[in-house]
Scaffold this active site. Structure first.
Site, PDB file in Angstrom:
ATOM      1  N   LYS A  49       0.841  -1.272   0.021  1.00 10.58           N
ATOM      2  CA  LYS A  49      -0.039   0.092  -0.038  1.00 10.58           C
ATOM      3  C   LYS A  49       0.890   1.073  -0.199  1.00 10.58           C
ATOM      4  O   LYS A  49       0.340   2.365  -0.348  1.00 10.58           O
ATOM      5  CB  LYS A  49      -0.961  -0.083   1.352  1.00 10.58           C
ATOM      6  CG  LYS A  49      -2.126   1.237   1.324  1.00 10.58           C
ATOM      7  CD  LYS A  49      -2.678   0.877   2.443  1.00 10.58           C
ATOM      8  CE  LYS A  49      -3.945   1.867   2.839  1.00 10.58           C
ATOM      9  NZ  LYS A  49      -4.470   1.573   4.189  1.00 10.58           N
ATOM     10  N   THR A  56      -5.652  -3.324   8.709  1.00 11.72           N
ATOM     11  CA  THR A  56      -4.491  -4.047   8.035  1.00 11.72           C
ATOM     12  C   THR A  56      -4.357  -5.597   8.779  1.00 11.72           C
ATOM     13  O   THR A  56      -4.222  -6.660   7.999  1.00 11.72           O
ATOM     14  CB  THR A  56      -3.388  -3.245   7.888  1.00 11.72           C
ATOM     15  OG1 THR A  56      -3.607  -2.445   7.195  1.00 11.72           O
ATOM     16  CG2 THR A  56      -2.188  -4.168   7.320  1.00 11.72           C
ATOM     17  N   THR A  98       4.709 -12.431  14.910  1.00 11.64           N
ATOM     18  CA  THR A  98       5.710 -11.727  16.016  1.00 11.64           C
ATOM     19  C   THR A  98       5.799 -12.568  17.412  1.00 11.64           C
ATOM     20  O   THR A  98       4.871 -13.094  17.901  1.00 11.64           O
ATOM     21  CB  THR A  98       5.445 -10.300  16.253  1.00 11.64           C
ATOM     22  OG1 THR A  98       6.103  -9.810  17.364  1.00 11.64           O
ATOM     23  CG2 THR A  98       4.003 -10.073  16.574  1.00 11.64           C
ATOM     24  N   ASP A  99       6.932 -12.207  18.132  1.00 16.35           N
ATOM     25  CA  ASP A  99       6.883 -12.654  19.587  1.00 16.35           C
ATOM     26  C   ASP A  99       6.065 -12.001  20.386  1.00 16.35           C
ATOM     27  O   ASP A  99       5.796 -12.456  21.584  1.00 16.35           O
ATOM     28  CB  ASP A  99       8.506 -12.778  20.075  1.00 16.35           C
ATOM     29  CG  ASP A  99       8.991 -11.198  20.040  1.00 16.35           C
ATOM     30  OD1 ASP A  99       8.542 -10.508  19.686  1.00 16.35           O
ATOM     31  OD2 ASP A  99      10.266 -11.607  20.617  1.00 16.35           O
ATOM     32  N   GLU A 100       5.494 -10.911  20.037  1.00 14.27           N
ATOM     33  CA  GLU A 100       4.693 -10.194  21.005  1.00 14.27           C
ATOM     34  C   GLU A 100       3.437 -10.712  21.318  1.00 14.27           C
ATOM     35  O   GLU A 100       2.789 -10.384  22.247  1.00 14.27           O
ATOM     36  CB  GLU A 100       4.475  -8.633  20.224  1.00 14.27           C
ATOM     37  CG  GLU A 100       5.904  -8.130  20.171  1.00 14.27           C
ATOM     38  CD  GLU A 100       5.923  -6.707  19.824  1.00 14.27           C
ATOM     39  OE1 GLU A 100       5.204  -5.847  20.540  1.00 14.27           O
ATOM     40  OE2 GLU A 100       6.989  -6.076  19.481  1.00 14.27           O
ATOM     41  N   TYR A 142      -1.450  -3.309  18.929  1.00 13.49           N
ATOM     42  CA  TYR A 142      -0.483  -3.965  17.990  1.00 13.49           C
ATOM     43  C   TYR A 142      -0.554  -5.531  18.148  1.00 13.49           C
ATOM     44  O   TYR A 142      -0.676  -6.222  17.289  1.00 13.49           O
ATOM     45  CB  TYR A 142       1.051  -3.147  17.885  1.00 13.49           C
ATOM     46  CG  TYR A 142       1.848  -4.320  17.277  1.00 13.49           C
ATOM     47  CD1 TYR A 142       1.903  -4.280  15.624  1.00 13.49           C
ATOM     48  CD2 TYR A 142       2.849  -4.814  17.657  1.00 13.49           C
ATOM     49  CE1 TYR A 142       2.657  -5.234  14.779  1.00 13.49           C
ATOM     50  CE2 TYR A 142       4.020  -5.531  16.836  1.00 13.49           C
ATOM     51  CZ  TYR A 142       3.717  -5.898  15.577  1.00 13.49           C
ATOM     52  OH  TYR A 142       4.497  -6.716  14.789  1.00 13.49           O
ATOM     53  N   LYS A 197      -1.937  -8.497  15.738  1.00 10.56           N
ATOM     54  CA  LYS A 197      -1.271  -9.504  15.178  1.00 10.56           C
ATOM     55  C   LYS A 197      -1.612 -11.086  15.544  1.00 10.56           C
ATOM     56  O   LYS A 197      -1.596 -11.941  14.671  1.00 10.56           O
ATOM     57  CB  LYS A 197       0.294  -9.560  15.352  1.00 10.56           C
ATOM     58  CG  LYS A 197       0.881  -8.262  14.740  1.00 10.56           C
ATOM     59  CD  LYS A 197       1.025  -8.224  13.266  1.00 10.56           C
ATOM     60  CE  LYS A 197       1.954  -9.574  12.948  1.00 10.56           C
ATOM     61  NZ  LYS A 197       1.868  -9.153  11.263  1.00 10.56           N
TER      62      LYS A 197
HETATM   63  P1  NAD Z   1       7.079  -2.024   8.122  1.00 12.64           P
HETATM   64  O1  NAD Z   1       5.995  -1.237   9.215  1.00 12.64           O
HETATM   65  O2  NAD Z   1       8.420  -1.718   8.198  1.00 12.64           O
HETATM   66  O3  NAD Z   1       6.296  -2.681   7.014  1.00 12.64           O
HETATM   67  C1  NAD Z   1       5.184  -2.762   6.805  1.00 12.64           C
HETATM   68  C2  NAD Z   1       4.706  -2.721   5.214  1.00 12.64           C
HETATM   69  O4  NAD Z   1       3.611  -3.003   5.208  1.00 12.64           O
HETATM   70  C3  NAD Z   1       4.866  -1.201   4.700  1.00 12.64           C
HETATM   71  O5  NAD Z   1       5.759  -1.343   3.445  1.00 12.64           O
HETATM   72  C4  NAD Z   1       3.631  -0.916   4.556  1.00 12.64           C
HETATM   73  O6  NAD Z   1       3.560   0.223   3.495  1.00 12.64           O
HETATM   74  C5  NAD Z   1       2.843  -2.289   4.343  1.00 12.64           C
HETATM   75  N1  NAD Z   1       1.215  -2.154   4.522  1.00 12.64           N
HETATM   76  C6  NAD Z   1       0.778  -1.588   5.646  1.00 12.64           C
HETATM   77  N2  NAD Z   1      -0.541  -1.738   5.695  1.00 12.64           N
HETATM   78  C7  NAD Z   1      -0.768  -2.462   4.234  1.00 12.64           C
HETATM   79  C8  NAD Z   1      -2.074  -2.700   3.518  1.00 12.64           C
HETATM   80  N3  NAD Z   1      -3.132  -2.502   4.111  1.00 12.64           N
HETATM   81  N4  NAD Z   1      -1.945  -3.335   2.327  1.00 12.64           N
HETATM   82  C9  NAD Z   1      -0.624  -3.439   1.850  1.00 12.64           C
HETATM   83  N5  NAD Z   1       0.493  -3.250   2.346  1.00 12.64           N
HETATM   84  C10 NAD Z   1       0.378  -2.550   3.622  1.00 12.64           C
HETATM   85  O7  NAD Z   1       7.010  -3.254   9.009  1.00 12.64           O
HETATM   86  P2  NAD Z   1       8.291  -4.711   9.469  1.00 12.64           P
HETATM   87  O8  NAD Z   1       9.147  -4.319  10.569  1.00 12.64           O
HETATM   88  O9  NAD Z   1       8.896  -4.714   8.004  1.00 12.64           O
HETATM   89  O10 NAD Z   1       7.527  -5.889   9.656  1.00 12.64           O
HETATM   90  C11 NAD Z   1       6.895  -6.676   8.715  1.00 12.64           C
HETATM   91  C12 NAD Z   1       6.107  -7.813   9.246  1.00 12.64           C
HETATM   92  O11 NAD Z   1       7.107  -8.485  10.216  1.00 12.64           O
HETATM   93  C13 NAD Z   1       4.762  -7.158  10.177  1.00 12.64           C
HETATM   94  O12 NAD Z   1       3.896  -8.101   9.886  1.00 12.64           O
HETATM   95  C14 NAD Z   1       5.280  -7.182  11.607  1.00 12.64           C
HETATM   96  O13 NAD Z   1       4.118  -7.332  12.251  1.00 12.64           O
HETATM   97  C15 NAD Z   1       6.425  -8.544  11.543  1.00 12.64           C
HETATM   98  N6  NAD Z   1       7.562  -8.304  12.486  1.00 12.64           N
HETATM   99  C16 NAD Z   1       8.104  -7.244  12.549  1.00 12.64           C
HETATM  100  C17 NAD Z   1       9.226  -7.411  13.664  1.00 12.64           C
HETATM  101  C18 NAD Z   1      10.040  -6.152  13.788  1.00 12.64           C
HETATM  102  O14 NAD Z   1      10.934  -6.202  14.667  1.00 12.64           O
HETATM  103  N7  NAD Z   1      10.075  -5.077  13.108  1.00 12.64           N
HETATM  104  C19 NAD Z   1       9.413  -8.389  14.342  1.00 12.64           C
HETATM  105  C20 NAD Z   1       8.619  -9.464  14.453  1.00 12.64           C
HETATM  106  C21 NAD Z   1       7.771  -9.586  13.334  1.00 12.64           C
HETATM  107  P1  TYD Z   2      10.497  -0.771  19.358  1.00 11.58           P
HETATM  108  O1  TYD Z   2      11.649  -0.589  18.274  1.00 11.58           O
HETATM  109  O2  TYD Z   2       9.399   0.354  19.299  1.00 11.58           O
HETATM  110  O3  TYD Z   2       9.880  -2.425  19.249  1.00 11.58           O
HETATM  111  P2  TYD Z   2       8.941  -3.229  20.183  1.00 11.58           P
HETATM  112  O4  TYD Z   2       8.142  -1.926  20.902  1.00 11.58           O
HETATM  113  O5  TYD Z   2       8.372  -3.735  18.936  1.00 11.58           O
HETATM  114  O6  TYD Z   2       9.579  -4.057  20.879  1.00 11.58           O
HETATM  115  O7  TYD Z   2      11.153  -0.590  20.687  1.00 11.58           O
HETATM  116  C1  TYD Z   2      12.173  -1.666  21.309  1.00 11.58           C
HETATM  117  C2  TYD Z   2      12.177  -1.351  22.577  1.00 11.58           C
HETATM  118  O8  TYD Z   2      12.838   0.001  22.889  1.00 11.58           O
HETATM  119  C3  TYD Z   2      10.942  -1.434  23.544  1.00 11.58           C
HETATM  120  O9  TYD Z   2      11.305  -1.898  24.790  1.00 11.58           O
HETATM  121  C4  TYD Z   2      10.485   0.055  23.769  1.00 11.58           C
HETATM  122  C5  TYD Z   2      11.892   0.888  23.801  1.00 11.58           C
HETATM  123  N1  TYD Z   2      11.800   2.219  23.040  1.00 11.58           N
HETATM  124  C6  TYD Z   2      12.184   3.334  24.084  1.00 11.58           C
HETATM  125  O10 TYD Z   2      12.558   3.111  25.098  1.00 11.58           O
HETATM  126  N2  TYD Z   2      12.407   4.409  23.401  1.00 11.58           N
HETATM  127  C7  TYD Z   2      11.723   4.758  22.213  1.00 11.58           C
HETATM  128  O11 TYD Z   2      11.600   5.817  21.753  1.00 11.58           O
HETATM  129  C8  TYD Z   2      11.722   3.607  21.452  1.00 11.58           C
HETATM  130  C9  TYD Z   2      10.826   3.808  19.841  1.00 11.58           C
HETATM  131  C10 TYD Z   2      11.621   2.291  21.861  1.00 11.58           C
END
Ligand code: NAD
Ligand code: TYD
Length: 341
Positions: free
Chosen positions: A35, A101, A126-128, A150, A154
């Site tokens: 998107k 989404t 996710t682990d969350e 969030y 998920k």
């Molecule tokens: P991100 O926010 O960087 O990317 C999300 C992508 O999804 C973006 O490109 C956005 O444009 C697209 N998107 C959002 N809504 C949409 C919709 N309705 N239709 C089509 N596209 C859409 O996220 P990320 O960090 O790359 O995470 C990717 C996946 O991995 C997610 O499902 C997230 O829950 C999961 N995940 C992330 C982490 C992390 O630490 N970042 C850890 C574990 C799992």
């Molecule tokens: P984040 O990168 O948002 O990932 P998640 O919440 O999915 O684990 O945050 C990682 C950790 O860092 C989380 O414990 C929250 C903390 N954090 C801060 O302390 N300050 C900040 O400004 C942000 C963005 C995260």
């Protein structure tokens, strides 16, 4: 497997997966469907834009007609869904887009995929979903106790993927990754946010005491893990992709400052995130049994990642404008001001 739809492939982890798949499987057609929300960025895919086995289509996973059209015109046989609203802080400010989404969008993808005879559907989770783990490690059959909107959204999405397997016999499979870091991560998440703020000598807002623990995984290891589960995982199963690298936020913050040669006086302990989970930790045994092996050591991976943001200002400077600044103000202005009062 031949025509793979990667939804959310313009985001942080999805784009690493697209880059990996385009290079690793020249015989597959990789179609990225995204998107392009605030977090989606076509710059993340520049390195593959001219490859013959890659295509990009813009669209919403919750738009049934658009999803159906894409599945049909590309004869899609496999879906890997990364598309999500992914930032906990934004989910606390407004959960609406997360339900759209991460719950409704996943359902539409599953439903259209089932009707079109998709061979495999991989839901990236996710682990969350396990919630706060005081001690020990979450394994795949542990109960879900999501604490943020969030995490709950998920959990809803992946439970629907499970239900489509049990009820309709659809081949669905789930990965649960831990906190991921690396190049091309939107600079609202801890590592890129603190790195880019510190480069500009801005305050680093550490929530609470900073002793919260996350389990860190390099984005390329995450992408390879999804590839492995996609090819070798058993239908209906979930697989933890754990970094097995537990670190406190404050230790990571200190290390980022050290790598950049910046002082610890940039740190501000601001009021904590609401409902903040103290610790995530998972076992990676099940994915390891499939053959997954992480290649990144955390200390080296973090150093290389910090270097990447130092060398790639062209990528992040233009992001930290407009909508980004509105979010920054909403999330941090009051927190930082409360320290001065
Ligand atoms: P991100 O926010 O960087 O990317 C999300 C992508 O999804 C973006 O490109 C956005 O444009 C697209 N998107 C959002 N809504 C949409 C919709 N309705 N239709 C089509 N596209 C859409 O996220 P990320 O960090 O790359 O995470 C990717 C996946 O991995 C997610 O499902 C997230 O829950 C999961 N995940 C992330 C982490 C992390 O630490 N970042 C850890 C574990 C799992
Ligand atoms: P984040 O990168 O948002 O990932 P998640 O919440 O999915 O684990 O945050 C990682 C950790 O860092 C989380 O414990 C929250 C903390 N954090 C801060 O302390 N300050 C900040 O400004 C942000 C963005 C995260």
């Amino acid at each position: 497997m031949k025509n793979i739809l990667v939804t959310g492939g313009a985001g942080f982890i999805g784009s690493a997966f697209v880059r990996h798949m385009v290079a690793a499987y020249p015989d597959y057609n990789i179609i990225c469907y995204d998107k392009l929300t605030y977090a989606g960025n076509i710059d993340n895919l520049l390195s593959v834009s001219d490859e013959g086995n890659y295509r990009f289509e813009r669209g919403d996973i919750a738009d049934r007609a658009a999803v159906r059209h894409i599945l049909e015109i590309y004869c899609i046989d496999t879906i890997v869904n990364f598309a999500a609203e992914s930032h906990v802080d934004r989910s606390i400010l407004d959960p609406d887009a997360f339900i759209h989404t991460d719950v409704v969008g996943v359902y539409i993808l599953l439903d259209e995929g089932r009707k079109r005879g998709i061979k495999r559907f991989c839901q990236v989770s996710t682990d969350e979903v396990y919630g706060d783990i005081e001690a020990g490690h979450s394994s795949e059959d542990d109960r879900f106790l999501p604490n943020s909107p969030y995490a709950a959204s998920k959990a809803g999405g992946e439970l629907m993927a499970r239900a489509y397997h049990v009820t309709y016999g659809m081949d669905t499979i789930i990965t649960r990754g831990s906190n991921t870091y690396g190049p091309f991560q939107y600079p609202e998440k801890l590592v890129p946010f603190f790195t880019t703020e510190a480069l500009d000598d801005k305050p680093l807002p550490v929530y609470g005491d900073g002793k919260q623990i996350r389990d860190w995984l390099h984005v390329e290891d995450h992408a390879r893990g999804v590839d492995l589960v996609l090819h070798r995982g058993v239908a209906g199963e979930a697989y933890n992709l754990a970094g097995e690298n537990q670190r406190c936020n404050i230790d990571i913050t200190h290390r980022i400052l050290e790598l950049l040669g910046k002082p610890r006086s940039l740190i501000r302990h601001v009021p904590d995130r609401e409902g903040h989970d103290r610790r995530y930790a998972m076992t990676a045994e099940k994915a390891r049994a499939l053959g997954w092996q992480r290649q990144y050591d955390f200390d080296q991976g973090l150093e290389a990642t910090v270097d990447w943001y130092v060398s790639n200002e062209w990528w992040w400077r233009k992001i930290k404008t407009g909508e980004y600044l509105d979010f920054y103000k909403m999330q941090y202005a009051q927190r930082l001001a409360s320290l001065e009062a």
